[in-house]
Motif scaffolding. Sequence first.
Motif, PDB file in Angstrom:
ATOM      1  N   GLN A 184       0.824  -1.210   0.000  1.00  0.00           N
ATOM      2  CA  GLN A 184       0.000   0.000   0.000  1.00  0.00           C
ATOM      3  C   GLN A 184       0.859   1.261   0.000  1.00  0.00           C
ATOM      4  O   GLN A 184       0.562   2.239  -0.713  1.00  0.00           O
ATOM      5  N   GLN A 188       1.205   4.165  -2.983  1.00  0.00           N
ATOM      6  CA  GLN A 188       1.031   5.602  -2.765  1.00  0.00           C
ATOM      7  C   GLN A 188       2.222   6.397  -3.304  1.00  0.00           C
ATOM      8  O   GLN A 188       2.062   7.465  -3.912  1.00  0.00           O
ATOM      9  N   GLU A 189       3.445   5.894  -3.072  1.00  0.00           N
ATOM     10  CA  GLU A 189       4.643   6.583  -3.529  1.00  0.00           C
ATOM     11  C   GLU A 189       4.761   6.592  -5.054  1.00  0.00           C
ATOM     12  O   GLU A 189       5.256   7.531  -5.657  1.00  0.00           O
ATOM     13  N   SER A 191       2.259   6.358  -7.289  1.00  0.00           N
ATOM     14  CA  SER A 191       0.900   6.494  -7.844  1.00  0.00           C
ATOM     15  C   SER A 191       0.911   7.011  -9.278  1.00  0.00           C
ATOM     16  O   SER A 191      -0.039   6.797 -10.029  1.00  0.00           O
ATOM     17  N   THR A 197       1.535   0.699 -10.242  1.00  0.00           N
ATOM     18  CA  THR A 197       0.205   0.730  -9.619  1.00  0.00           C
ATOM     19  C   THR A 197      -0.584  -0.543  -9.942  1.00  0.00           C
ATOM     20  O   THR A 197      -1.257  -1.109  -9.065  1.00  0.00           O
TER      21      THR A 197
END
Length: 374
Positions: A184, A188-189, A191, A197
């Motif tokens: 997760q 996020q890093e 994205s 992704t």
Amino acid sequence: MLNNEPPAQNRARTLFDLIAIGLVVAILTIIHYTNYHYEVDYHILLQFAYYLPVIYAAMRFGPAGGIISSFVITLLFLPLMTHFQHTMTPAAKYTQWVEVGLINVIGWLTGFLTEEERKAKRKYQRALTVQKELVEKLKREGQERERLEGEIRQTERVIALGHMSAGLAHEIRNPLGIMKVSIQMLAQEKSDDGVVTEYCRVLLEECERLNRLMSEFLTFARPKELVRERIPVGKLLDEEVSLIQPTLWQKNIELEQARNSIDRQEVEVDPDQMKQVILNILLNAIDAQGEGGVIHLEGVQQDGLVGFAVSDEGPGISPDAMPYIYDPFFTTKEKGTGLGLSVVHRILDQHGGKISATNRSKRGVRVEILLPSV
């Protein structure tokens, strides 16, 4: 007398035999009386013919038939025999009376022996029937023993696997949680990176699937203590049927119910665990059904047990797979864990109930769940 003929046919045969015996006796008597002027030896010879109806009556109707027929013949023949007494020598008279006595003795003796033979046949038939019943009983007991041995082996496998899986599932869930959080954070890093992704999405889905598997594992390996309460079977079924209604509508499947006989019957169970059993069986039927068709839900009662049966119209279970459907991790579904029916089997075993699955004659499977009735 042994007789397997229908009653009407038996009565007709009895009437025919009585008429035949009566006709023979009447004909012989008429011959005697219409030819009384012949020599005595001629009448003595005809007298031997009386043995035929007497013996047949004794063989057909037993001692009563032999005694009655010989007595009637004696009464019919006595007047003619008395008529010839003055023309007969003492030896002939003696022989004549002996013949009369022999007719009566032979009638009784033949009837007696025939009846003894019939009694022996009846005893043999009863012994044969008892033997067949014993064989059937032994066969049923053998089948029941095989079923119980199978359940014992199933329980032993479940227990052994449960001990192993409890520790294994616990050890796997910790690193799995760390992996999920890490994925997760990576998503996020990165994205803005579509490839990363997508990979993260796939990894998260697989982590979720493994987590569900571990949850089922722990449920299977560490069964909760039963919290029993008395509850009508109909109430249990209604709650789970309402839960699957959206799935039924989505797949255009009709649920046909016939459970009036068992709705008010009460069972003493853990409601939460029994709902898990019912939901599992209904969802399995929906998966097997596919699109459209009818699933049957019916009430079942048997020897102090009460429950329900679910029948689908799917492809059924292959005979090779049938012995293993309750084994942990055995599944014929592409995405199945193979723990569903194992958990159901364990829950029912805790409740003193039982489950049976059989292929229907045309197509589909019928799964029957039975629980001790209160």
